[in-house]
Design an enzyme around this catalytic site. Structure first.
Site, PDB file in Angstrom:
ATOM      1  N   HIS A   1       1.663   0.861   2.407  1.00 24.12           N
ATOM      2  CA  HIS A   1       2.129   2.158   1.907  1.00 24.12           C
ATOM      3  C   HIS A   1       2.336   3.087   3.093  1.00 24.12           C
ATOM      4  CE1 HIS A   1       2.271   5.861  -0.475  1.00 24.12           C
ATOM      5  NE2 HIS A   1       2.484   5.083  -1.518  1.00 24.12           N
TER       6      HIS A   1
ATOM      7  N   ASP B   1       1.899  -0.930  -7.224  1.00 21.13           N
ATOM      8  CA  ASP B   1       2.857  -1.914  -7.737  1.00 21.13           C
ATOM      9  C   ASP B   1       2.292  -3.321  -7.824  1.00 21.13           C
ATOM     10  OD1 ASP B   1       5.370  -0.046  -6.071  1.00 21.13           O
ATOM     11  OD2 ASP B   1       4.987  -0.175  -8.214  1.00 21.13           O
TER      12      ASP B   1
HETATM   13  C1  SDX Z   1       5.749   2.812  -3.915  1.00 19.18           C
HETATM   14  O1  SDX Z   1       5.827   6.715  -0.950  1.00 19.18           O
HETATM   15  C2  SDX Z   1       5.269   6.631  -2.124  1.00 19.18           C
HETATM   16  O2  SDX Z   1       4.472   7.447  -2.526  1.00 19.18           O
HETATM   17  C3  SDX Z   1       5.746   5.454  -2.972  1.00 19.18           C
HETATM   18  C4  SDX Z   1       4.968   5.188  -4.242  1.00 19.18           C
HETATM   19  C5  SDX Z   1       5.185   6.286  -5.272  1.00 19.18           C
HETATM   20  O3  SDX Z   1       4.299   6.465  -6.124  1.00 19.18           O
HETATM   21  O4  SDX Z   1       6.284   6.877  -5.272  1.00 19.18           O
HETATM   22  O5  SDX Z   1       3.589   5.073  -3.945  1.00 19.18           O
HETATM   23  C6  SDX Z   1       5.427   3.885  -4.902  1.00 19.18           C
HETATM   24  O6  SDX Z   1       6.881   2.673  -3.538  1.00 19.18           O
HETATM   25  C7  SDX Z   1       4.625   1.969  -3.358  1.00 19.18           C
HETATM   26  C8  SDX Z   1       5.106   1.006  -2.240  1.00 19.18           C
HETATM   27  C9  SDX Z   1       5.782  -0.176  -2.893  1.00 19.18           C
HETATM   28  N1  SDX Z   1       6.396  -1.078  -1.884  1.00 19.18           N
HETATM   29  C10 SDX Z   1       5.894  -2.283  -1.615  1.00 19.18           C
HETATM   30  O7  SDX Z   1       4.849  -2.728  -2.099  1.00 19.18           O
HETATM   31  C11 SDX Z   1       6.761  -3.106  -0.690  1.00 19.18           C
HETATM   32  C12 SDX Z   1       5.905  -3.779   0.375  1.00 19.18           C
HETATM   33  N2  SDX Z   1       5.417  -2.747   1.274  1.00 19.18           N
HETATM   34  C13 SDX Z   1       6.083  -2.584   2.553  1.00 19.18           C
HETATM   35  O8  SDX Z   1       7.451  -2.828   2.535  1.00 19.18           O
HETATM   36  C14 SDX Z   1       5.629  -1.328   3.295  1.00 19.18           C
HETATM   37  O9  SDX Z   1       4.258  -1.304   3.247  1.00 19.18           O
HETATM   38  C15 SDX Z   1       6.194   0.029   2.886  1.00 19.18           C
HETATM   39  C16 SDX Z   1       7.667   0.061   2.891  1.00 19.18           C
HETATM   40  C17 SDX Z   1       5.678   0.417   1.535  1.00 19.18           C
HETATM   41  C18 SDX Z   1       5.702   1.052   3.898  1.00 19.18           C
HETATM   42  O10 SDX Z   1       6.090   0.584   5.122  1.00 19.18           O
HETATM   43  P1  SDX Z   1       6.227   1.524   6.427  1.00 19.18           P
HETATM   44  O11 SDX Z   1       5.308   2.687   6.331  1.00 19.18           O
HETATM   45  O12 SDX Z   1       7.669   1.785   6.668  1.00 19.18           O
HETATM   46  O13 SDX Z   1       5.656   0.589   7.550  1.00 19.18           O
HETATM   47  P2  SDX Z   1       6.407  -0.669   8.184  1.00 19.18           P
HETATM   48  O14 SDX Z   1       7.302  -1.369   7.169  1.00 19.18           O
HETATM   49  O15 SDX Z   1       7.018  -0.225   9.467  1.00 19.18           O
HETATM   50  O16 SDX Z   1       5.162  -1.660   8.466  1.00 19.18           O
HETATM   51  C19 SDX Z   1       4.255  -1.402   9.550  1.00 19.18           C
HETATM   52  C20 SDX Z   1       3.674  -2.773   9.889  1.00 19.18           C
HETATM   53  C21 SDX Z   1       4.755  -3.818  10.161  1.00 19.18           C
HETATM   54  O17 SDX Z   1       4.169  -4.799  11.014  1.00 19.18           O
HETATM   55  P3  SDX Z   1       4.565  -4.757  12.610  1.00 19.18           P
HETATM   56  O18 SDX Z   1       6.089  -4.841  12.678  1.00 19.18           O
HETATM   57  O19 SDX Z   1       4.032  -3.408  13.115  1.00 19.18           O
HETATM   58  O20 SDX Z   1       3.860  -5.946  13.185  1.00 19.18           O
HETATM   59  O21 SDX Z   1       2.919  -3.275   8.767  1.00 19.18           O
HETATM   60  C22 SDX Z   1       3.544  -4.466   8.297  1.00 19.18           C
HETATM   61  C23 SDX Z   1       4.962  -4.471   8.836  1.00 19.18           C
HETATM   62  O22 SDX Z   1       5.451  -5.803   8.939  1.00 19.18           O
HETATM   63  N3  SDX Z   1       3.562  -4.398   6.828  1.00 19.18           N
HETATM   64  C24 SDX Z   1       3.439  -5.449   6.024  1.00 19.18           C
HETATM   65  C25 SDX Z   1       3.528  -4.933   4.716  1.00 19.18           C
HETATM   66  N4  SDX Z   1       3.711  -3.610   4.763  1.00 19.18           N
HETATM   67  C26 SDX Z   1       3.741  -3.291   6.071  1.00 19.18           C
HETATM   68  N5  SDX Z   1       3.257  -6.761   6.282  1.00 19.18           N
HETATM   69  C27 SDX Z   1       3.164  -7.579   5.193  1.00 19.18           C
HETATM   70  N6  SDX Z   1       3.245  -7.153   3.905  1.00 19.18           N
HETATM   71  C28 SDX Z   1       3.420  -5.852   3.633  1.00 19.18           C
HETATM   72  N7  SDX Z   1       3.493  -5.458   2.365  1.00 19.18           N
END
Ligand code: SDX
Length: 385
Positions: free
Chosen positions: A263, A321
């Site tokens: 998140h 989610d």
């Molecule tokens: C919602 O914003 C809100 O409030 C949203 C929400 C709401 O109520 O409106 O809460 C609802 O959208 C919840 C989130 C739902 N999405 C997911 O579950 C999708 C999976 N999550 C990721 O895609 C990610 O965690 C995000 C998009 C939610 C947030 O990502 P960021 O803050 O942009 O961070 P990032 O993608 O740059 O990740 C940072 C690191 C990376 O690793 P490195 O490149 O630094 O080595 O963390 C890793 C990412 O690869 N990472 C994950 C991961 N999420 C982040 N690795 C594996 N699985 C994951 N789910």
């Protein structure tokens, strides 16, 4: 002219774009408040209609205010025939989120003064959308299965009525609590991507329907609202609980994002996911289907592994989610309808932010750092290679 590259916050990470009194998300400690009330308190004691009133008006309603608000909602849960016709036409072909966006956009046709941004008119439009979005979601579910449309039952509240219009069966007390809980938990979450997109549209002084349509389009993405459907698809792909660890390990090795985890703000267990988990465990006590039992076993093993591997070390924890899917399956809801439910609920958050933002409107227009060339000489087409 800029000489050196400015600091760029990609995705506006860590950037404050406004002040708001609607909700507080404490990402470090995994806490959430709507207008100062903790999500735990509201989930336990309130209901979606009361939470929607709280978010929009900034206070809990008196009995008279509540009854008047509910009456308005109940009067507007029906759908115009043309909207039902378009939903029926799109249902066999389009994704439910595309149908939500299209059907919602059509509602502007029935508003005599769609561009009126007075407070009373704006709240009235939000009430209409709050009432109709669950009916649109239910109609999509019915027409996808080639079933007839079910008229709303005004004896039920919005979330119960959604289940009734979807299944043709009035939910029992526990089912009603589960679906209303999900509506409360998805209602509001400060400037998440879809709410921010609603504000961008509202900041141009476009109308409530345009801003809501923007929000639905934004919420569809699997990094945001679409993660609930994607997370259940992953749990289903794992299939057998004993495959869980292998599947997750391989996905992580392949640099795949595990849907339902991580998140932008929460670097702790999402408090909403904790509440879903506790109600899921309660529903396991009541004769769950084999499907739900298996889904939950997989979900809990995936959760344990992800927390061990990425929780403490990278601040990647379960978000709402991840466990939403298994809970919706307890209610027999198809995964393609998970995000439409999210839309119906989040309308209360989107609407409250539109009302608040228009109190002190400012056009949203950030900068981007240009990296291309300047004053390139124009070459006629016959001279280009
Ligand atoms: C919602 O914003 C809100 O409030 C949203 C929400 C709401 O109520 O409106 O809460 C609802 O959208 C919840 C989130 C739902 N999405 C997911 O579950 C999708 C999976 N999550 C990721 O895609 C990610 O965690 C995000 C998009 C939610 C947030 O990502 P960021 O803050 O942009 O961070 P990032 O993608 O740059 O990740 C940072 C690191 C990376 O690793 P490195 O490149 O630094 O080595 O963390 C890793 C990412 O690869 N990472 C994950 C991961 N999420 C982040 N690795 C594996 N699985 C994951 N789910």
């Amino acid at each position: 002219m800029l000489t050196q590259k400015p600091t760029i916050n990609y995705g506006l990470e860590g950037i404050y774009v406004d002040e708001s009194a609607i909700s507080k998300v404490d990402g470090q400690n995994g806490r959430l408040w709507y207008r100062g009330y903790s999500i735990e308190e509201l989930a336990d004691k309130s209901n979606f209609e009361e939470v929607s009133y709280l978010l929009i008006y900034g206070k809990l309603p008196t009995k008279t205010e509540f009854d008047e608000f509910v009456m308005k909602l109940k009067d507007r849960t029906g759908l115009p025939d043309e909207v039902k016709r378009v939903i029926r036409k799109m249902a066999p072909i389009a994704h439910p989120m595309d149908i939500m966006r299209t059907a919602t956009s059509m509602l502007v046709m029935y508003d005599k003064d769609p561009n009126n941004r007075d407070l009373e008119s704006t709240v009235d439009k939000i009430i209409t959308l709050l009432a109709k979005l669950p009916s649109i979601a239910a109609a999509i579910g019915r027409f996808r299965e080639k079933k007839r449309y079910i008229e709303p039952d005004s004896s039920l509240n919005l979330s119960e009525n959604f289940l009734y219009m979807l299944t043709g069966r009035r939910p029992n007390k526990f089912e009603g609590k589960l679906i209303d809980l999900m509506f409360i938990l998805h209602a509001e979450h400060s400037t998440n991507a879809s709410t921010f997109s609603v504000l961008v549209t509202a900041s141009t002084l476009a109308d409530v329907y345009a801003a809501t349509t923007t929000g639905i389009g934004t919420l569809k993405g699997p990094l945001h609202g679409g993660a609930d459907e994607a997370a259940l698809n992953m749990i289903k792909a794992i299939g057998d609980p004993d495959n869980t660890e292998k599947y997750i390990e391989e996905a992580l090795e392949g640099k795949q994002k595990i849907m339902g985890f991580g998140h932008r703000v929460y670097k702790a267990y999402d408090p909403r996911a904790k509440l879903v988990r506790s109600y899921l465990e309660e529903s396991l006590i009541k004769e769950p289907t084999d499907e739900v039992r298996r889904l939950l076993q997989i979900a809990l093993r995936a959760e344990k592994l992800m927390i061990e591997k990425l929780g403490k070390s990278k601040g990647i924890w379960p978000n709402i989610d991840f466990l939403a899917g298994p809970l919706y399956r307890v209610l027999g809801i198809d995964s393609k309808l998970f995000t439409p439910i999210f839309v119906a609920s989040r309308m209360s958050g989107w609407g409250s932010h539109i009302v608040e933002y228009w109190n002190n409107n400012k056009l949203v227009r950030p900068l981007e750092y240009y990296t291309g060339p300047l004053d390139v000489p124009y070459k006629p087409i016959e001279l280009r290679q």
